[in-house]
Design a protein around this motif. Sequence first.
Motif, PDB file in Angstrom:
ATOM      1  N   LEU A 196       9.879   5.988   3.934  1.00 36.36           N
ATOM      2  CA  LEU A 196      10.510   6.595   2.841  1.00 36.36           C
ATOM      3  C   LEU A 196       9.801   7.639   2.054  1.00 36.36           C
ATOM      4  CD1 LEU A 196      12.178   3.458   1.486  1.00 36.36           C
ATOM      5  CD2 LEU A 196      13.428   5.553   2.345  1.00 36.36           C
ATOM      6  N   VAL A 197       8.217   7.316   1.697  1.00 37.30           N
ATOM      7  CA  VAL A 197       7.461   8.019   1.053  1.00 37.30           C
ATOM      8  C   VAL A 197       7.468   9.410   1.760  1.00 37.30           C
ATOM      9  CG1 VAL A 197       4.990   8.483   0.711  1.00 37.30           C
ATOM     10  CG2 VAL A 197       6.053   6.243  -0.099  1.00 37.30           C
ATOM     11  N   GLU A 198       7.249   9.257   3.016  1.00 37.43           N
ATOM     12  CA  GLU A 198       7.178  10.631   3.968  1.00 37.43           C
ATOM     13  C   GLU A 198       8.491  11.452   3.636  1.00 37.43           C
ATOM     14  OE1 GLU A 198       4.805  12.369   5.327  1.00 37.43           O
ATOM     15  OE2 GLU A 198       3.518  10.411   4.533  1.00 37.43           O
ATOM     16  N   LEU A 199       9.572  10.654   3.447  1.00 37.11           N
ATOM     17  CA  LEU A 199      11.015  11.403   3.437  1.00 37.11           C
ATOM     18  C   LEU A 199      10.900  12.111   2.011  1.00 37.11           C
ATOM     19  CD1 LEU A 199      13.263  10.884   5.668  1.00 37.11           C
ATOM     20  CD2 LEU A 199      14.457   9.863   3.416  1.00 37.11           C
ATOM     21  N   PHE A 200      10.551  11.477   1.174  1.00 35.63           N
ATOM     22  CA  PHE A 200      10.623  12.055  -0.347  1.00 35.63           C
ATOM     23  C   PHE A 200       9.824  13.394  -0.472  1.00 35.63           C
ATOM     24  CE2 PHE A 200      12.366   7.957  -1.840  1.00 35.63           C
ATOM     25  CZ  PHE A 200      13.453   8.129  -2.462  1.00 35.63           C
ATOM     26  N   HIS A 201       8.758  13.260   0.341  1.00 33.92           N
ATOM     27  CA  HIS A 201       7.874  14.363   0.383  1.00 33.92           C
ATOM     28  C   HIS A 201       8.346  15.909   1.199  1.00 33.92           C
ATOM     29  CE1 HIS A 201       4.162  13.405  -1.740  1.00 33.92           C
ATOM     30  NE2 HIS A 201       4.859  12.206  -1.828  1.00 33.92           N
ATOM     31  N   GLN A 206      -0.613   6.576  -8.493  1.00 36.05           N
ATOM     32  CA  GLN A 206       0.251   7.355  -7.690  1.00 36.05           C
ATOM     33  C   GLN A 206       0.539   6.824  -6.288  1.00 36.05           C
ATOM     34  OE1 GLN A 206       1.390  10.846  -8.524  1.00 36.05           O
ATOM     35  NE2 GLN A 206       2.401  10.393  -6.776  1.00 36.05           N
ATOM     36  N   ASN A 207      -0.507   6.317  -5.975  1.00 35.68           N
ATOM     37  CA  ASN A 207      -0.770   6.149  -4.569  1.00 35.68           C
ATOM     38  C   ASN A 207      -1.462   4.879  -4.174  1.00 35.68           C
ATOM     39  OD1 ASN A 207      -0.652   6.053  -1.674  1.00 35.68           O
ATOM     40  ND2 ASN A 207      -1.173   7.940  -1.349  1.00 35.68           N
ATOM     41  N   VAL A 208      -1.087   3.563  -4.068  1.00 40.09           N
ATOM     42  CA  VAL A 208      -1.913   2.383  -4.081  1.00 40.09           C
ATOM     43  C   VAL A 208      -2.468   2.281  -2.739  1.00 40.09           C
ATOM     44  CG1 VAL A 208      -1.664  -0.107  -4.053  1.00 40.09           C
ATOM     45  CG2 VAL A 208      -0.299   1.162  -5.746  1.00 40.09           C
ATOM     46  N   PRO A 254       0.952  -1.400  -0.043  1.00 40.86           N
ATOM     47  CA  PRO A 254       0.014   0.140   0.033  1.00 40.86           C
ATOM     48  C   PRO A 254       0.645   1.440   0.040  1.00 40.86           C
ATOM     49  CG  PRO A 254      -0.617  -1.496   1.556  1.00 40.86           C
ATOM     50  CD  PRO A 254       0.662  -1.957   1.182  1.00 40.86           C
ATOM     51  N   PHE A 255       0.404   2.305  -0.440  1.00 38.65           N
ATOM     52  CA  PHE A 255       1.040   3.454  -0.656  1.00 38.65           C
ATOM     53  C   PHE A 255       2.244   3.650  -1.433  1.00 38.65           C
ATOM     54  CE2 PHE A 255      -0.220   3.018   4.051  1.00 38.65           C
ATOM     55  CZ  PHE A 255      -1.453   3.510   3.881  1.00 38.65           C
ATOM     56  N   SER A 256       2.256   2.574  -2.425  1.00 37.76           N
ATOM     57  CA  SER A 256       3.395   2.615  -3.291  1.00 37.76           C
ATOM     58  C   SER A 256       2.836   3.010  -4.621  1.00 37.76           C
ATOM     59  CB  SER A 256       4.185   1.337  -3.257  1.00 37.76           C
ATOM     60  OG  SER A 256       3.202   0.347  -3.746  1.00 37.76           O
TER      61      SER A 256
HETATM   62  C1  LIG Z   1      -1.228   7.908   0.139  1.00 41.74           C
HETATM   63  O1  LIG Z   1      -2.632   7.821   0.714  1.00 41.74           O
HETATM   64  C2  LIG Z   1      -2.712   7.788   2.004  1.00 41.74           C
HETATM   65  C3  LIG Z   1      -4.005   7.656   2.463  1.00 41.74           C
HETATM   66  O2  LIG Z   1      -4.912   7.982   1.869  1.00 41.74           O
HETATM   67  C4  LIG Z   1      -2.004   9.066   2.559  1.00 41.74           C
HETATM   68  O3  LIG Z   1      -1.938   9.154   3.920  1.00 41.74           O
HETATM   69  C5  LIG Z   1      -0.681   9.512   2.121  1.00 41.74           C
HETATM   70  O4  LIG Z   1      -0.094  10.605   2.343  1.00 41.74           O
HETATM   71  C6  LIG Z   1      -0.541   9.337   0.595  1.00 41.74           C
HETATM   72  N1  LIG Z   1       0.729   9.270  -0.221  1.00 41.74           N
HETATM   73  C7  LIG Z   1       1.012  10.040  -1.010  1.00 41.74           C
HETATM   74  C8  LIG Z   1       2.484  10.075  -1.432  1.00 41.74           C
HETATM   75  O5  LIG Z   1       0.431  10.867  -1.628  1.00 41.74           O
END
Ligand SMILES: *[C@@H]1O[C@H](CO)[C@@H](O)[C@H](O)[C@H]1NC(C)=O
Length: 435
Positions: free
Chosen positions: A430-435, A373-375, A330-332
């Motif tokens: 990691l995702v948070e880091l990239f943001h 974009q965001n599974v 999820p979230f990839s």
């Molecule tokens: C992906 O979706 C989740 C939950 O809907 C959200 O918390 C997260 O910030 C999103 N991530 C990105 C990279 O958009």
Amino acid sequence: PQFVKATTLRHEEPHQDKIYYFFREDNPDKSPEAPRNISRVAQLCKEDKGGTSSLSASKWTTFLKASLICVDPITKGNFNWLQDVFFVPASNWRESKAYGLFTNTWGSSAVCVYSFGDIDNVFQTSRLKGYNGPSPEIKPGQCAPSGQHTPSETFKIADSHPEVEARVAPLSPSKSPLFHNKHRYQKIGVHEVSAADGHRYNVLYLATDKGSIHKVVELPDGVQNIMELQVFPRKDPIQSMILDHKRAVLYVGSTREVLEIPMDMCRAYRNNCDSCLLARDPYCGWANGTCQSVYHNREVLQNLNSDLKRGNCQKGDIKEADFQNITVVPFSRYYLNCPIESHYATYNWYHNNSLIKTCNTTHPQQDCFHFIQNVSHGHYGHYMCVSEEDGFKQALVKERLVNQLRFLSQKGQATTTFASWLQLLLVVALVELFH
Ligand SMILES: *[C@@H]1O[C@H](CO)[C@@H](O)[C@H](O)[C@H]1NC(C)=O
Ligand SMILES: *[C@@H]1O[C@H](CO)[C@@H](O)[C@H](O)[C@H]1NC(C)=O
Ligand SMILES: *[C@@H]1O[C@H](CO)[C@@H](O)[C@H](O)[C@H]1NC(C)=O
Ligand SMILES: *[C@@H]1O[C@H](CO)[C@@H](O)[C@H](O)[C@H]1NC(C)=O
Ligand SMILES: *[C@@H]1O[C@H](CO)[C@@H](O)[C@H](O)[C@H]1NC(C)=O
Ligand SMILES: *[C@@H]1O[C@H](CO)[C@@H](O)[C@H](O)[C@H]1NC(C)=O
């Protein structure tokens, strides 16, 4: 005139039985914009024996002719060359139909369907072209019961005014061609097949000038070209085609040979549930793990009434094994990629049987991507890429996106589940880091 086909048709009363002729002749209208040939239908009462007097001997009073209309309503393109006709009888003669195959000077073809009820209406009600005088007691075209005297006036008018003013239009409601395309067809045949849903479908067999046959089916949502069959590998032109309605067999002849072809060629769909249903061939359906003929099994799964309800395959016995399992956390991000092979095809991505993306090839080199974009939960499930070209459909890519957590926990691997939670946290981090 050049005669194409003729048929007899029983009406309510035996003395009204008629013969119908379909033919081409030179257009009497010689203006430069008028086509040089004109296609026609003519009627003649079967019992019309001609006159008995010296003037009327060997003359008919019941012969009338009318023009056939076959015009594309969008381009106003006129298909004026009648190439072949196929008759489809019905228990009520008015509902009997003539499938007319027409071509134009640019080598395109159109199929226009006429009902004998409409044809009869034109002959019964239309004025005679160029005749303004009073109607005689027995009008030209009227079948008289035997023994009744036909006035000489009728002979005179019929002789000089054989054409009616009104023209015969294709069947309502569209009053336009059933379809038209860029092939130059030579012959037409129509077979009615009763499908697994109990409905009857008309299937058209059209012989091209290159030794192949197109199989075209009339479905509720339109006409679909479902198969091209190269019958003569050397592209020998097809000289004749005969349908055996009872045995559902087609006989095709060239100058060299004759071939017998079954109409229910279900093996052409590669024994794959999706291809079998996507083809929308009323003779074929899916059962017991094979694509088989409705003549062998009436209980097959088909997809004729609705547009691409592929759920059928899953509810029936879809081969889960046909789908490549891909675990995605999820979230990839995820790309679905469908290779584009033909510039003329349209490519569609379906998710759980709903259309999510259409690509058509304005940029031929590019593949048909669908980017997630965001599974999230809703993104899992079955994905399929279907190409469609000239009505032929094919499933190219089949992927099943699986949530990694569920996939592992299903296997009862509690420790791994814990491990994958850690992995998930890492991904989120990691995702948070990239943001
Ligand atoms: C992906 O979706 C989740 C939950 O809907 C959200 O918390 C997260 O910030 C999103 N991530 C990105 C990279 O958009
Ligand atoms: C139709 O038109 C062609 C020329 O386009 C002509 O040669 C022919 O005689 C015409 N008539 C018929 C009945 O085919
Ligand atoms: C499916 O196949 C099995 C074994 O091959 C056969 O016994 C069965 O009758 C078949 N069922 C149908 C509906 O054709
Ligand atoms: C994908 O997973 C399903 C369900 O676990 C399974 O039935 C199917 O065979 C798998 N497909 C492949 C290609 O391994
Ligand atoms: C291509 O796509 C556009 C819009 O997405 C559509 O209007 C057009 O009809 C499509 N062309 C073909 C050949 O499918
Ligand atoms: C598609 O199906 C999968 C599982 O079959 C489900 O998890 C997912 O939520 C579905 N998504 C949509 C949009 O229907």
